[in-house]
Design an enzyme around this catalytic site. Structure first.
Site, PDB file in Angstrom:
ATOM      1  N   HIS A 264       1.038  -1.486  -0.055  1.00  0.00           N
ATOM      2  CA  HIS A 264       0.044   0.036   0.107  1.00  0.00           C
ATOM      3  C   HIS A 264       0.897   1.278   0.032  1.00  0.00           C
ATOM      4  CE1 HIS A 264      -3.894   2.309   1.100  1.00  0.00           C
ATOM      5  NE2 HIS A 264      -2.726   3.151   1.710  1.00  0.00           N
ATOM      6  N   GLU A 265       1.858   1.274   1.125  1.00  0.00           N
ATOM      7  CA  GLU A 265       2.760   2.584   1.109  1.00  0.00           C
ATOM      8  C   GLU A 265       3.332   2.715  -0.188  1.00  0.00           C
ATOM      9  OE1 GLU A 265       1.653   4.649   3.209  1.00  0.00           O
ATOM     10  OE2 GLU A 265       0.452   3.178   4.506  1.00  0.00           O
ATOM     11  N   HIS A 268       1.616   4.853  -2.789  1.00  0.00           N
ATOM     12  CA  HIS A 268       1.823   5.968  -2.351  1.00  0.00           C
ATOM     13  C   HIS A 268       3.201   6.661  -2.714  1.00  0.00           C
ATOM     14  CE1 HIS A 268      -2.043   6.739  -0.449  1.00  0.00           C
ATOM     15  NE2 HIS A 268      -1.608   6.199   0.665  1.00  0.00           N
ATOM     16  N   GLU A 294      -4.697   8.027  -2.856  1.00  0.00           N
ATOM     17  CA  GLU A 294      -5.211   6.808  -2.144  1.00  0.00           C
ATOM     18  C   GLU A 294      -5.353   5.619  -3.495  1.00  0.00           C
ATOM     19  OE1 GLU A 294      -4.958   6.063   0.750  1.00  0.00           O
ATOM     20  OE2 GLU A 294      -6.106   4.297   1.208  1.00  0.00           O
TER      21      GLU A 294
HETATM   22 MG    MG Z   1      -3.177   5.447   2.100  1.00  0.00          MG
END
Ligand code: MG
Length: 498
Positions: A264-265, A268, A294
């Protein structure tokens, strides 16, 4: 790129504001990773003082120049982007008095500490005075900023430029019934499990660190421009185009939590490092909005990370470092990654139920801001909504109203951007496949370079040049549409069609 003389002068003046932001971000990162616990008091004063200093520099030195450029003719897209981003900040700060800004900045440091303690002790009363004050201040902020239809509009717009309550309402009126329908069928079919034995298997931290590093290598994490550290709640902070830091957690059990936080990160971080180098130290070197940001993290975490093909390429890495995964087939691992069950905690929620958690927070926030409910009503309201949406009821505050950090950092209006991210991630998949062929094939062949380049070209390199709505149309050919997310859920999670 930047040719207009006034814009060039503006960017030179902006440099000091950027430097303060750089320092604040580093302090924020440090607070969550290495700062000793007792450092919080001095850190919160230092942060609040820096935020006031930035405000003064913006309003005194930068605002007059921005003002001359608003509506100026002959600016190119990049120059217009600079003016748009800074003008939004000027207009916002001009409306919010220094006293409110200072109090909110201090609360953002202090309230999370109280919230953490309250959550540990399951004591809502302890957090209530802080939350009441934050809600009061946010109501004032909404009035000061102004709005056309609903006070919540003013807060939404801060996180997602142009987003209004009516948009969020429309989004959920499409999503909520469709998700409930899909959920019911997934539970009925029973292919995706409600629980899995791997959830309770322990791992050694060093072994999991090795998995995470190797997964990041495979995805193409730029180690010369990034770090991976540990924090209670995983996050990404971008100090610039060439310094992006991510974190994960190691709980020693249920390894997917650590793994998917990393993926997830990564999403980003990739966005932040793939912004056009020429935007370095300018207001354009950031994502277009939280929702767009996101969408990138969810795309890597869920659309790619929880796919069957990714499980296939992941298995050798898992087997190399975590001995116990050798006993499980790719299909079993895939099922473990995609457990579906109504659950109480948002951050643990699966793809199917996740947005129902956001819908609950959205409803409560807009009522709070419109003064339709009181902070003391929240715990019971929370439980009622959980019951209505997911058929389960928290038995404690920490499983209910006290679970999220967001309200303690006065981030009201933030939650809907998570659902925007989920929708756009599904929409991005559809668009990518129309142009490049099946995403699963690219993943199976480990062509993560092709995927990174597609995202760079369509989304990342533009930074904040365009407002989110415009970027979505440019990148995906049409506005955000929740139907893409529903179709994504149906094709992934429903075994029998019709
Ligand atoms: Mg996030």
């Amino acid at each position: 790129m930047f040719e207009n003389k006034l814009v060039i002068e503006l960017l030179e003046k902006y440099r000091v504001l950027w430097a303060l932001g750089h320092a604040s971000s580093l302090m924020g990162w440090d607070s969550e990773t290495y700062m000793p616990r007792d450092g919080v008091e001095e850190r919160s004063v230092a942060s609040a003082e820096l935020s006031l200093l930035s405000r003064r520099i913006l309003l005194e030195n930068i605002a007059p120049l921005v003002e001359r450029l608003v509506g100026a003719e002959g600016l190119n897209d990049f120059e217009r982007g600079v003016v748009r981003v800074l003008w939004r900040e000027v207009e916002r700060l001009r409306r919010i008095p220094e006293s409110i800004q200072y109090e909110l900045a201090k609360l953002r440091s202090e309230a999370p500490v109280v919230w953490r303690e309250a959550r540990e002790r399951d004591d809502f009363e302890k957090f209530k005075p802080y939350l009441s004050r934050i809600v009061e201040l946010e109501r004032q902020v909404a009035e000061l900023l102004g709005y056309e239809e609903h006070p919540y509009d003013a807060l939404l717009d801060y996180y997602e430029e142009g987003l209004r309550d009516r948009d969020v309402k429309a989004m959920f009126s499409t999503l909520t019934p469709a998700i409930k329908r899909v959920l019911e069928r997934v539970m009925g079919e029973g292919y995706y499990p409600r629980e899995h034995v791997l959830e309770s298997i322990s791992y050694r931290r060093e072994a999991m660190e090795a998995v995470n590093r190797e997964v990041l290598d495979m995805l193409g994490f730029p180690w010369s421009k990034g770090r991976l550290d540990v924090s209670a709640h995983p996050f990404t902070v971008s100090l610039g185009v060439s310094d992006v830091r991510i974190t994960t957690r190691y709980e020693g059990v249920d390894f997917r939590r650590s793994l998917f936080a990393v993926i997830h990160e990564f999403g980003h971080a990739l966005y932040d490092v793939q912004v056009d180098e020429r935007f370095k130290m300018t207001p354009l070197a950031r994502g277009a909005s939280l929702g767009i940001h996101e969408s990138q993290s969810r795309f890597w975490e869920n659309v790619i990370g929880r796919s069957f093909e990714f499980t296939e390429v992941l298995k050798p890495i898992l087997d190399k470092h975590l001995n116990f995964t050798r006993d499980y087939s790719v299909e079993e691992l895939y099922k473990y990654f995609n457990i579906v069950r109504p659950s109480l905690i948002r951050v643990d929620a699966d793809e199917v139920t996740y947005n129902l958690h956001i819908y609950l927070r959205y409803e409560l926030e807009r009522m709070l801001i419109a003064n339709e409910v009181k902070v003391s009503d929240l715990p019971e309201l929370w439980n009622e909504y959980m019951d209505k949406l997911l058929g389960i009821r928290p038995r404690s505050f920490k499983e209910g109203v006290l679970q999220d950090i967001h309200w303690s950092i006065a981030a009201i209006g933030y939650f809907p951007t998570y659902t925007i991210g989920n929708i756009l991630a599904a929409q991005l998949k559809a668009r990518l496949e129309a142009e490049l062929g099946r995403l699963g094939d690219l993943v199976r062949e480990r062509r993560f370079d092709v995927i990174r380049e597609y995202l760079r070209e369509r989304v990342h390199r533009w930074g904040a040049v365009y407002p989110p709505r415009e970027l979505v149309i440019r990148a995906l050919g049409e506005p955000m549409n929740p139907t893409f997310f529903i179709e994504y859920l149906e094709s992934k999670y429903l075994r029998s069609q019709g």
